[in-house]
Design an enzyme around this catalytic site. Sequence first.
Site, mmCIF file in Angstrom:
data_model
loop_
_atom_site.group_PDB
_atom_site.id
_atom_site.type_symbol
_atom_site.label_atom_id
_atom_site.label_comp_id
_atom_site.label_asym_id
_atom_site.label_seq_id
_atom_site.Cartn_x
_atom_site.Cartn_y
_atom_site.Cartn_z
ATOM 1 N N HIS A 26 0.822 -1.207 0.000
ATOM 2 C CA HIS A 26 0.000 0.000 0.000
ATOM 3 C C HIS A 26 0.861 1.265 0.000
ATOM 4 C CE1 HIS A 26 -3.995 -1.925 1.235
ATOM 5 N NE2 HIS A 26 -3.128 -2.924 1.174
ATOM 6 N N ASP A 129 -6.197 5.688 1.969
ATOM 7 C CA ASP A 129 -6.249 4.265 1.667
ATOM 8 C C ASP A 129 -7.645 3.744 1.994
ATOM 9 O OD1 ASP A 129 -5.857 1.359 1.841
ATOM 10 O OD2 ASP A 129 -3.719 1.820 1.839
#
Length: 487
Positions: A26, A129
């Site tokens: 990520h 995110d």
Amino acid sequence: MRQSAAPPAGDAAPRIYFIPFPTPGHALPMSDLARLFASRGADATLVLTHANAARLGGPVARAAAAGLRIRVHALPLPAEAAGLTGGHESADDLPTREDAGPFAVAVDLLAPLFADLLRRHPADAVVFDGVLPWAATAAAELGIPRYAFTGTGCFALSVQRSLLLHTPQESVASPTEPFLVPGLPDAVRLTRSRLAEATLPGADSREFLNRMFDIERATAGWVVNSFADLEERYIEHYEKDTGKPVFAVGPVCLINGDGEDVLERGRGGEAGAAAEAARVLSWLDTKPGRSVVYVCFGSLTRFPREQVTELGMGLADSGANFVWVLGDKNAPPLPDVDTAAGGRGLVVRGWAPQVAVLRHAAVGAFVTHCGWGAVTEAAAAGVPVVAWPVFAEQFYNEALVVGIAGTGVGAGAERGYVWGGEEQGGVVVGREKVAERVREAMADEGLRRKAGEVGESARRAVEVGGSSYVAVGALLDDVRRRRRHGG
């Protein structure tokens, strides 16, 4: 992708925060994303834990030195408050999978720290995110527009949404019986053995679905590390399904040039990283073009010992040269593999400069777990893949790569591993199948040609006037519009 010069000092650059979940899969693309937007005139702040700031700070510092408005803001992970000891600030650094629960709690405890940052240093937008809904909540409380970074592509998102809403997986009699995923532009068939855990019958999928809908309501749009030529119909499908615009701005790895940024990507500042990158690339320099298969399963995969052996012997039996990245630095020696390979293999324990390796002329195929970052990096390099999904949405990505894009072959994994319970998973793909699929991918000229075409499309997408270039501009225009009209 070249970074453009920063806009004049008097220009009101959109101030954007980028905050990823603290794990390489990520944080790496989010770091690339922040630099990409800074290169187009944004004032970008990348919010990381201290450990990931040390890993990823080098390229950001170089971008800032070149005149871009970009910086890293490091937050201390409240590990001890969550019962996590040892100073671990990234998911790939956890000593045992039992620590995953306390780690998730610690990540959630970042919420007030991030909210305080936004109050002290307001922004025009937050790119958060998708697994950090509290980041969207903090932005909403201050009237700041927020955009969800999905972490995967629109094909996998569309599959996941259909499975959660329509539950076709609950109507089949066995884990291996194929079923049609409804409502997609293509006829996609899966089995229960190939699904993400949250979508399995009996899983707490309603909570997962509710969180997904919460994110849909919270976001002004989706920021996706993808590009039109890879999955255009699914970008359009996901926009229609969710009612929110999709900004497909990838492959974001192309923001890294051929210098230090690509060589230290993901391991900047760590002792020995530069030497390891040089060792791997120097070894590749000694091999003929398209003669090496690169093997890496990301930062979180840990195969059981017997599967590691089967993989290694399969690589040895394939006849191909190989670079094999074992994520576990403490993995035991593999003398049988070394002997069988006869000097054709380089085993790397820990890390390798993946984007640089995939770009190398000696690399002819990539054995991958099909994490979305790996899929886009292979696409950007024009390298065919041998798809070996392990968990989460990786089987959906395999269906895209093998069944729709036509840039890979399946390794033969009909089921995955439970994250944290790999030792009970046994052998999923045997050595004969590994050898067969590697030989197939290395020899298939049609596959190589198709992968090369996708690579050309990826590079065109990020150039001036390309689909991803236009998408970056569209998102920046959306932020400016919301700033003018108060959100």
